[in-house]
Scaffold this motif. Structure first.
Motif, PDB file in Angstrom:
ATOM      1  N   LYS A 164     -49.685 -84.185  85.223  1.00  0.00           N
ATOM      2  CA  LYS A 164     -50.996 -83.534  85.180  1.00  0.00           C
ATOM      3  C   LYS A 164     -51.834 -83.992  83.991  1.00  0.00           C
ATOM      4  CE  LYS A 164     -49.240 -79.413  82.777  1.00  0.00           C
ATOM      5  NZ  LYS A 164     -49.082 -77.941  82.857  1.00  0.00           N
ATOM      6  N   GLN A 165     -51.194 -84.622  82.998  1.00  0.00           N
ATOM      7  CA  GLN A 165     -51.920 -85.125  81.834  1.00  0.00           C
ATOM      8  C   GLN A 165     -52.186 -86.630  81.903  1.00  0.00           C
ATOM      9  OE1 GLN A 165     -49.106 -83.017  78.874  1.00  0.00           O
ATOM     10  NE2 GLN A 165     -51.085 -82.934  77.859  1.00  0.00           N
ATOM     11  N   GLN A 166     -51.777 -87.228  82.992  1.00  0.00           N
ATOM     12  CA  GLN A 166     -51.965 -88.675  83.149  1.00  0.00           C
ATOM     13  C   GLN A 166     -53.348 -88.965  83.717  1.00  0.00           C
ATOM     14  OE1 GLN A 166     -48.686 -90.521  85.196  1.00  0.00           O
ATOM     15  NE2 GLN A 166     -47.148 -89.574  83.899  1.00  0.00           N
ATOM     16  N   SER A 167     -54.315 -88.925  82.825  1.00  0.00           N
ATOM     17  CA  SER A 167     -55.718 -89.132  83.193  1.00  0.00           C
ATOM     18  C   SER A 167     -56.018 -90.601  83.494  1.00  0.00           C
ATOM     19  CB  SER A 167     -56.613 -88.664  82.050  1.00  0.00           C
ATOM     20  OG  SER A 167     -56.367 -89.469  80.896  1.00  0.00           O
ATOM     21  N   LYS A 168     -57.228 -90.887  83.877  1.00  0.00           N
ATOM     22  CA  LYS A 168     -57.661 -92.262  84.128  1.00  0.00           C
ATOM     23  C   LYS A 168     -57.535 -93.094  82.856  1.00  0.00           C
ATOM     24  CE  LYS A 168     -61.562 -95.058  85.704  1.00  0.00           C
ATOM     25  NZ  LYS A 168     -62.970 -95.051  86.193  1.00  0.00           N
ATOM     26  N   ASP A 169     -57.933 -92.518  81.728  1.00  0.00           N
ATOM     27  CA  ASP A 169     -57.810 -93.242  80.452  1.00  0.00           C
ATOM     28  C   ASP A 169     -56.349 -93.528  80.122  1.00  0.00           C
ATOM     29  OD1 ASP A 169     -60.510 -93.349  80.070  1.00  0.00           O
ATOM     30  OD2 ASP A 169     -60.584 -91.772  78.536  1.00  0.00           O
ATOM     31  N   ALA A 214     -57.355-101.475  74.550  1.00  0.00           N
ATOM     32  CA  ALA A 214     -56.248-100.526  74.385  1.00  0.00           C
ATOM     33  C   ALA A 214     -56.422 -99.703  73.116  1.00  0.00           C
ATOM     34  CB  ALA A 214     -54.917-101.276  74.354  1.00  0.00           C
ATOM     35  N   LEU A 215     -56.916-100.331  72.059  1.00  0.00           N
ATOM     36  CA  LEU A 215     -57.181 -99.595  70.816  1.00  0.00           C
ATOM     37  C   LEU A 215     -58.231 -98.509  71.037  1.00  0.00           C
ATOM     38  CD1 LEU A 215     -57.236-102.222  67.918  1.00  0.00           C
ATOM     39  CD2 LEU A 215     -55.901-100.107  67.982  1.00  0.00           C
ATOM     40  N   GLU A 216     -59.288 -98.840  71.765  1.00  0.00           N
ATOM     41  CA  GLU A 216     -60.336 -97.864  72.060  1.00  0.00           C
ATOM     42  C   GLU A 216     -59.772 -96.691  72.871  1.00  0.00           C
ATOM     43  OE1 GLU A 216     -63.258-100.097  74.136  1.00  0.00           O
ATOM     44  OE2 GLU A 216     -63.931-101.232  72.368  1.00  0.00           O
ATOM     45  N   PHE A 235     -48.173 -96.113  66.826  1.00  0.00           N
ATOM     46  CA  PHE A 235     -48.759 -96.895  67.909  1.00  0.00           C
ATOM     47  C   PHE A 235     -50.024 -97.613  67.444  1.00  0.00           C
ATOM     48  CE2 PHE A 235     -46.914 -94.089  71.546  1.00  0.00           C
ATOM     49  CZ  PHE A 235     -45.724 -94.795  71.454  1.00  0.00           C
ATOM     50  N   HIS A 236     -50.861 -96.892  66.714  1.00  0.00           N
ATOM     51  CA  HIS A 236     -52.120 -97.477  66.255  1.00  0.00           C
ATOM     52  C   HIS A 236     -51.855 -98.627  65.289  1.00  0.00           C
ATOM     53  CE1 HIS A 236     -55.981 -97.896  64.156  1.00  0.00           C
ATOM     54  NE2 HIS A 236     -56.525 -97.346  65.236  1.00  0.00           N
TER      55      HIS A 236
END
Length: 262
Positions: A164-169, A214-216, A235-236
């Motif tokens: 449910k948290q797997q958005s398009k982004d 990916a950074l954005e 990760f960043h």
């Protein structure tokens, strides 16, 4: 994936002509992917399907890279007169990642040429020069190794995120992290010869674009509480460093291209 094209007209292609050609190839390969996909509506992300079909995250990443290369290769027709039967090895996943049938580096021929540098500091000092030749292995390319390690870590993290948290982004972020390594592999497959290094640069620029995007997306996902603070910072940091290393790699390829014109 080295190829011969009628469009060359005996002219040396630079990174920009290769990039324009690659843009067209990507459009066609995307259409082909949708045509043959078992999920044509795209409801299930490709990375998730590969995870389900693979033994682990490493295998899923390698399957993704191999699939991307094969999709693009369909639109890079070969001149069979120029290449021998060894090109059939590109259909072999082990060959693609620089391994022989025993899972070991097959360097018998290369070792004959570089025996005098097998050990000691002199070999280490020539490692970069060796890397940027057709003798070098994809797995030994530092930027690709970093991209692979990062992608595997992201796949492991992605599996912990509730559906449910797997958005398009979110989906796009995971996909972009996989593309980084796939594009570096695509470039490396063309090698470092003067005639084709422009394609290597063009592919590597695609990898850089995926890293930047990916950074954005990572920064956007930070607001959705999908990471612990330490996890996000890690990760960043890794992605930021990977992006910079790819930029340096591209500059080194450009320098090599210019040297070949002199």
């Amino acid at each position: 994936m080295q190829q011969h094209f009628d469009g060359f007209d005996d002219e040396q292609w630079d990174e920009f002509k290769w990039e324009a050609h690659l843009n067209e190839v990507e459009k066609k390969s995307e259409q082909l992917r949708k045509f043959i996909a078992s999920d044509p509506k795209g409801n299930t992300p490709r990375w998730l399907t590969l995870l389900q079909e693979s033994q682990n995250e490493d295998d899923a990443f390698e399957a993704y890279v191999e699939e991307e290369l094969l999709m693009d290769e369909a639109y890079f027709p070969e001149d069979e007169d120029d290449w021998d039967d060894e090109d059939d090895d590109w259909d072999d996943e082990d060959f693609l990642f620089g391994l022989n049938g025993d899972g070991l580096m097959d360097q018998s021929e290369e070792d004959e040429d570089y025996d005098e540098f097998d050990e000691g500091e002199e070999w280490k000092s020539l490692s970069d020069e060796y890397m940027y030749t057709d003798y070098g292995s994809l797995e030994d390319l530092e930027a690709f190794f970093e991209a692979k390690e990062f992608a595997v870590d992201i796949l492991k993290w992605a599996e912990t995120v509730p559906a449910k948290q797997q958005s398009k982004d979110f989906q796009e972020f995971v996909d972009e992290t996989l593309k980084i390594g796939a594009k570096l592999a695509g470039g490396h497959s063309f090698g470092f010869e003067q005639e084709y290094i422009g394609a290597n640069i063009a592919y590597s620029k695609k990898a850089l674009a995926s890293a930047n995007h990916a950074l954005e997306l990572l920064q956007a996902l930070k607001k959705k509480s999908l990471f612990a603070k330490k996890e996000y910072l890690e990760f960043h940091s890794v992605l930021f460093e990977l992006r910079n290393d790819i930029g340096i790699y591209i500059q080194e390829l450009r320098d090599q291209f210019r040297l070949g014109l002199e």
